[in-house]
Write a protein that holds these residues in place. Sequence first.
Motif, PDB file in Angstrom:
ATOM      1  N   LEU A   4       0.970  -1.231   0.124  1.00 49.20           N
ATOM      2  CA  LEU A   4       0.079   0.050   0.172  1.00 49.20           C
ATOM      3  C   LEU A   4       1.168   1.189   0.114  1.00 49.20           C
ATOM      4  O   LEU A   4       1.255   1.860   1.088  1.00 49.20           O
ATOM      5  CB  LEU A   4      -0.847   0.078   1.277  1.00 49.20           C
ATOM      6  CG  LEU A   4      -2.046   0.761   1.312  1.00 49.20           C
ATOM      7  CD1 LEU A   4      -3.071   0.348   0.104  1.00 49.20           C
ATOM      8  CD2 LEU A   4      -3.029   0.721   2.555  1.00 49.20           C
ATOM      9  N   VAL A   5       1.094   1.860  -1.186  1.00 46.66           N
ATOM     10  CA  VAL A   5       2.228   2.762  -1.286  1.00 46.66           C
ATOM     11  C   VAL A   5       1.601   3.960  -1.714  1.00 46.66           C
ATOM     12  O   VAL A   5       2.534   5.054  -1.985  1.00 46.66           O
ATOM     13  CB  VAL A   5       3.251   2.156  -2.444  1.00 46.66           C
ATOM     14  CG1 VAL A   5       4.099   1.078  -1.998  1.00 46.66           C
ATOM     15  CG2 VAL A   5       2.530   1.991  -3.771  1.00 46.66           C
ATOM     16  N   MET A   6       0.398   4.163  -1.786  1.00 48.17           N
ATOM     17  CA  MET A   6      -0.124   5.711  -2.231  1.00 48.17           C
ATOM     18  C   MET A   6      -0.627   6.441  -1.031  1.00 48.17           C
ATOM     19  O   MET A   6      -1.085   7.324  -1.367  1.00 48.17           O
ATOM     20  CB  MET A   6      -1.277   5.236  -3.200  1.00 48.17           C
ATOM     21  CG  MET A   6      -2.573   4.663  -2.489  1.00 48.17           C
ATOM     22  SD  MET A   6      -2.238   2.830  -2.156  1.00 48.17           S
ATOM     23  CE  MET A   6      -1.619   2.177  -3.707  1.00 48.17           C
ATOM     24  N   LEU A   7      -0.154   6.315   0.105  1.00 50.65           N
ATOM     25  CA  LEU A   7      -0.436   7.093   1.213  1.00 50.65           C
ATOM     26  C   LEU A   7       0.643   7.862   1.459  1.00 50.65           C
ATOM     27  O   LEU A   7       2.002   7.867   0.904  1.00 50.65           O
ATOM     28  CB  LEU A   7      -0.660   6.203   2.348  1.00 50.65           C
ATOM     29  CG  LEU A   7      -2.028   5.206   2.425  1.00 50.65           C
ATOM     30  CD1 LEU A   7      -2.104   4.518   3.616  1.00 50.65           C
ATOM     31  CD2 LEU A   7      -3.323   6.094   2.033  1.00 50.65           C
ATOM     32  N   PRO A   8       0.457   9.191   2.303  1.00 51.97           N
ATOM     33  CA  PRO A   8       1.751  10.192   2.668  1.00 51.97           C
ATOM     34  C   PRO A   8       2.840   9.137   3.248  1.00 51.97           C
ATOM     35  O   PRO A   8       2.522   8.355   4.043  1.00 51.97           O
ATOM     36  CB  PRO A   8       1.148  10.923   3.635  1.00 51.97           C
ATOM     37  CG  PRO A   8      -0.460  11.017   3.461  1.00 51.97           C
ATOM     38  CD  PRO A   8      -0.672   9.634   2.760  1.00 51.97           C
ATOM     39  N   ARG A   9       4.070   9.654   2.996  1.00 49.96           N
ATOM     40  CA  ARG A   9       5.275   8.954   3.493  1.00 49.96           C
ATOM     41  C   ARG A   9       5.160   8.694   5.067  1.00 49.96           C
ATOM     42  O   ARG A   9       5.744   7.669   5.375  1.00 49.96           O
ATOM     43  CB  ARG A   9       6.432   9.549   2.921  1.00 49.96           C
ATOM     44  CG  ARG A   9       6.617   9.345   1.519  1.00 49.96           C
ATOM     45  CD  ARG A   9       7.871  10.016   0.969  1.00 49.96           C
ATOM     46  NE  ARG A   9       8.070  11.461   1.232  1.00 49.96           N
ATOM     47  CZ  ARG A   9       7.698  12.289   0.371  1.00 49.96           C
ATOM     48  NH1 ARG A   9       7.251  12.208  -0.732  1.00 49.96           N
ATOM     49  NH2 ARG A   9       8.015  13.658   0.860  1.00 49.96           N
ATOM     50  N   ALA A  10       4.710   9.679   5.759  1.00 49.40           N
ATOM     51  CA  ALA A  10       4.901   9.562   7.377  1.00 49.40           C
ATOM     52  C   ALA A  10       4.169   8.487   7.717  1.00 49.40           C
ATOM     53  O   ALA A  10       4.004   8.041   8.997  1.00 49.40           O
ATOM     54  CB  ALA A  10       4.370  11.002   7.748  1.00 49.40           C
ATOM     55  N   ILE A  11       2.985   7.737   7.041  1.00 51.89           N
ATOM     56  CA  ILE A  11       2.248   6.771   7.666  1.00 51.89           C
ATOM     57  C   ILE A  11       2.815   5.408   7.472  1.00 51.89           C
ATOM     58  O   ILE A  11       3.428   5.033   6.466  1.00 51.89           O
ATOM     59  CB  ILE A  11       0.679   6.969   6.785  1.00 51.89           C
ATOM     60  CG1 ILE A  11       0.165   8.250   7.167  1.00 51.89           C
ATOM     61  CG2 ILE A  11      -0.055   5.711   7.239  1.00 51.89           C
ATOM     62  CD1 ILE A  11      -1.108   8.326   6.168  1.00 51.89           C
ATOM     63  N   GLY A 276       0.688  14.911  -1.427  1.00 47.71           N
ATOM     64  CA  GLY A 276       1.202  16.136  -0.768  1.00 47.71           C
ATOM     65  C   GLY A 276       1.534  16.033   0.838  1.00 47.71           C
ATOM     66  O   GLY A 276       1.250  14.940   1.413  1.00 47.71           O
ATOM     67  N   GLU A 277       1.667  17.273   1.326  1.00 48.03           N
ATOM     68  CA  GLU A 277       1.882  17.397   2.612  1.00 48.03           C
ATOM     69  C   GLU A 277       0.734  17.411   3.668  1.00 48.03           C
ATOM     70  O   GLU A 277      -0.063  18.421   3.017  1.00 48.03           O
ATOM     71  CB  GLU A 277       3.006  18.590   2.892  1.00 48.03           C
ATOM     72  CG  GLU A 277       4.397  18.282   2.483  1.00 48.03           C
ATOM     73  CD  GLU A 277       5.095  17.191   2.974  1.00 48.03           C
ATOM     74  OE1 GLU A 277       5.105  17.000   4.321  1.00 48.03           O
ATOM     75  OE2 GLU A 277       5.627  16.408   2.097  1.00 48.03           O
ATOM     76  N   PRO A 278       0.587  16.539   4.662  1.00 45.61           N
ATOM     77  CA  PRO A 278      -0.568  16.778   5.355  1.00 45.61           C
ATOM     78  C   PRO A 278      -0.506  18.019   6.333  1.00 45.61           C
ATOM     79  O   PRO A 278       0.202  18.369   6.525  1.00 45.61           O
ATOM     80  CB  PRO A 278      -0.488  15.577   6.371  1.00 45.61           C
ATOM     81  CG  PRO A 278       0.680  14.476   5.719  1.00 45.61           C
ATOM     82  CD  PRO A 278       1.429  15.758   5.065  1.00 45.61           C
ATOM     83  N   VAL A 279      -2.025  18.565   6.566  1.00 43.71           N
ATOM     84  CA  VAL A 279      -2.204  19.591   7.308  1.00 43.71           C
ATOM     85  C   VAL A 279      -2.966  19.259   8.489  1.00 43.71           C
ATOM     86  O   VAL A 279      -4.294  18.701   7.975  1.00 43.71           O
ATOM     87  CB  VAL A 279      -3.026  20.665   6.456  1.00 43.71           C
ATOM     88  CG1 VAL A 279      -3.202  21.886   7.375  1.00 43.71           C
ATOM     89  CG2 VAL A 279      -2.101  21.268   5.453  1.00 43.71           C
ATOM     90  N   GLU A 280      -2.705  19.327   9.541  1.00 41.21           N
ATOM     91  CA  GLU A 280      -3.393  18.909  10.609  1.00 41.21           C
ATOM     92  C   GLU A 280      -4.553  19.762  10.988  1.00 41.21           C
ATOM     93  O   GLU A 280      -4.593  20.926  11.064  1.00 41.21           O
ATOM     94  CB  GLU A 280      -2.491  18.712  11.944  1.00 41.21           C
ATOM     95  CG  GLU A 280      -3.383  18.064  13.327  1.00 41.21           C
ATOM     96  CD  GLU A 280      -2.427  17.962  14.516  1.00 41.21           C
ATOM     97  OE1 GLU A 280      -3.036  18.465  15.578  1.00 41.21           O
ATOM     98  OE2 GLU A 280      -1.382  17.532  14.374  1.00 41.21           O
ATOM     99  N   GLU A 281      -5.965  19.009  11.058  1.00 42.07           N
ATOM    100  CA  GLU A 281      -7.144  19.750  11.361  1.00 42.07           C
ATOM    101  C   GLU A 281      -7.697  19.687  12.459  1.00 42.07           C
ATOM    102  O   GLU A 281      -8.266  20.693  13.121  1.00 42.07           O
ATOM    103  CB  GLU A 281      -8.238  19.253  10.311  1.00 42.07           C
ATOM    104  CG  GLU A 281      -7.578  19.311   8.716  1.00 42.07           C
ATOM    105  CD  GLU A 281      -8.023  20.578   8.114  1.00 42.07           C
ATOM    106  OE1 GLU A 281      -8.583  21.308   8.945  1.00 42.07           O
ATOM    107  OE2 GLU A 281      -8.008  20.641   7.133  1.00 42.07           O
ATOM    108  N   LEU A 289      -6.493  14.172  12.876  1.00 41.07           N
ATOM    109  CA  LEU A 289      -7.234  14.204  11.604  1.00 41.07           C
ATOM    110  C   LEU A 289      -6.548  15.049  10.723  1.00 41.07           C
ATOM    111  O   LEU A 289      -6.129  16.345  11.070  1.00 41.07           O
ATOM    112  CB  LEU A 289      -8.758  14.698  11.817  1.00 41.07           C
ATOM    113  CG  LEU A 289      -9.360  14.910  10.668  1.00 41.07           C
ATOM    114  CD1 LEU A 289      -9.628  13.649   9.484  1.00 41.07           C
ATOM    115  CD2 LEU A 289     -10.851  15.372  10.910  1.00 41.07           C
ATOM    116  N   SER A 290      -6.064  14.775   9.693  1.00 39.31           N
ATOM    117  CA  SER A 290      -5.208  15.641   8.807  1.00 39.31           C
ATOM    118  C   SER A 290      -5.844  15.643   7.315  1.00 39.31           C
ATOM    119  O   SER A 290      -6.619  14.782   6.748  1.00 39.31           O
ATOM    120  CB  SER A 290      -3.870  15.185   8.407  1.00 39.31           C
ATOM    121  OG  SER A 290      -3.119  14.976   9.789  1.00 39.31           O
ATOM    122  N   THR A 291      -5.560  16.865   6.559  1.00 38.65           N
ATOM    123  CA  THR A 291      -5.990  16.964   5.268  1.00 38.65           C
ATOM    124  C   THR A 291      -4.834  17.027   4.375  1.00 38.65           C
ATOM    125  O   THR A 291      -3.718  17.492   4.813  1.00 38.65           O
ATOM    126  CB  THR A 291      -6.847  18.474   4.971  1.00 38.65           C
ATOM    127  OG1 THR A 291      -7.825  18.083   6.028  1.00 38.65           O
ATOM    128  CG2 THR A 291      -7.268  18.544   3.529  1.00 38.65           C
TER     129      THR A 291
END
Length: 316
Positions: A4-11, A276-281, A289-291
Amino acid sequence: MSELVMLPRAIDVAGYRLGTPQQAGALTMVPVFGPSYPGIVAPRRGLKLGRVVTYGQVELANPASSGVAIVPLHVGYIQDAAQNHALCRSAFIGAGQTLRFDDACCVQESQGGYLAGRDDQWFFVLPVELRAAALRLRTQSQYSKLWNDIAAFNRGHGLPARGHLEQVLTRQRAGLTQYRSRLELLDEQLGALFFVGDRLAGVELAPDPEYFEDVWAALVCFAYGPAAWFRDAPADEGRPLRADSLAGLRAELAARRGSVADEVSAWLAAADWQPGEPVEEERYLGLRLSTVDSGAVAGQFVTDGSRLVYASLFAA
């Protein structure tokens, strides 16, 4: 196909694996299996529409005695004789708590009446063609804000150019719900990749199989079903099997599944999927929860540290 490689790298995606693809016309679903995250209440048990306070303001409650509810991204509610609404964002709702969304959007232009907490309602997830617009309109308190996008969506499918989403979701419901039976929800499945044609359209991951089972119909029938419904089926859809024995039938089915898996692997490798880079919400205890919105890929996800809890990402 295994990673599963299509998620943000930090996950951290350790423990997740992809299953055998399934196809129904132009819609392809790749099941995802992985580790469950405890303590999240599934939507049918942990979410209750209380009411629409006024147009664009929706109250949801978590009636469970324990566990936090993660509101599915872009969930919406349909009810006769009321103006139907959808949410532009996800959120956390603690056990026994109620949350008012002031940035909901009406999806039925000019229909009067307010949604109420009745048993005859059902929920959907916004069609993928509308999800990027809805996400970018989060925090904007204007109930009619999605009507122009809905009108363009309808016009693109040869329907009257009005802000009435029920032209597809309600009037085509019988056809769209075929995807629920043609694509099989598997034991222990907690997510899926969705392709429309050869394009990766969405990545949907739930905290556990119960949660994913609750949102399965809303995703496969209404979030990704309309895009496939309005496309032509692949050329080999319905191609008959030619084997004349049980052993031959099994061999032909295995070969066909292998061919589809190879094809979908090529689609996945070719996908330009960069969230792209996550933005914490928002935070709830240890959950975040991030966008993400790179212009080509958008959506929201929930993590506990680096551990994935929930994700709903889609082609923008």
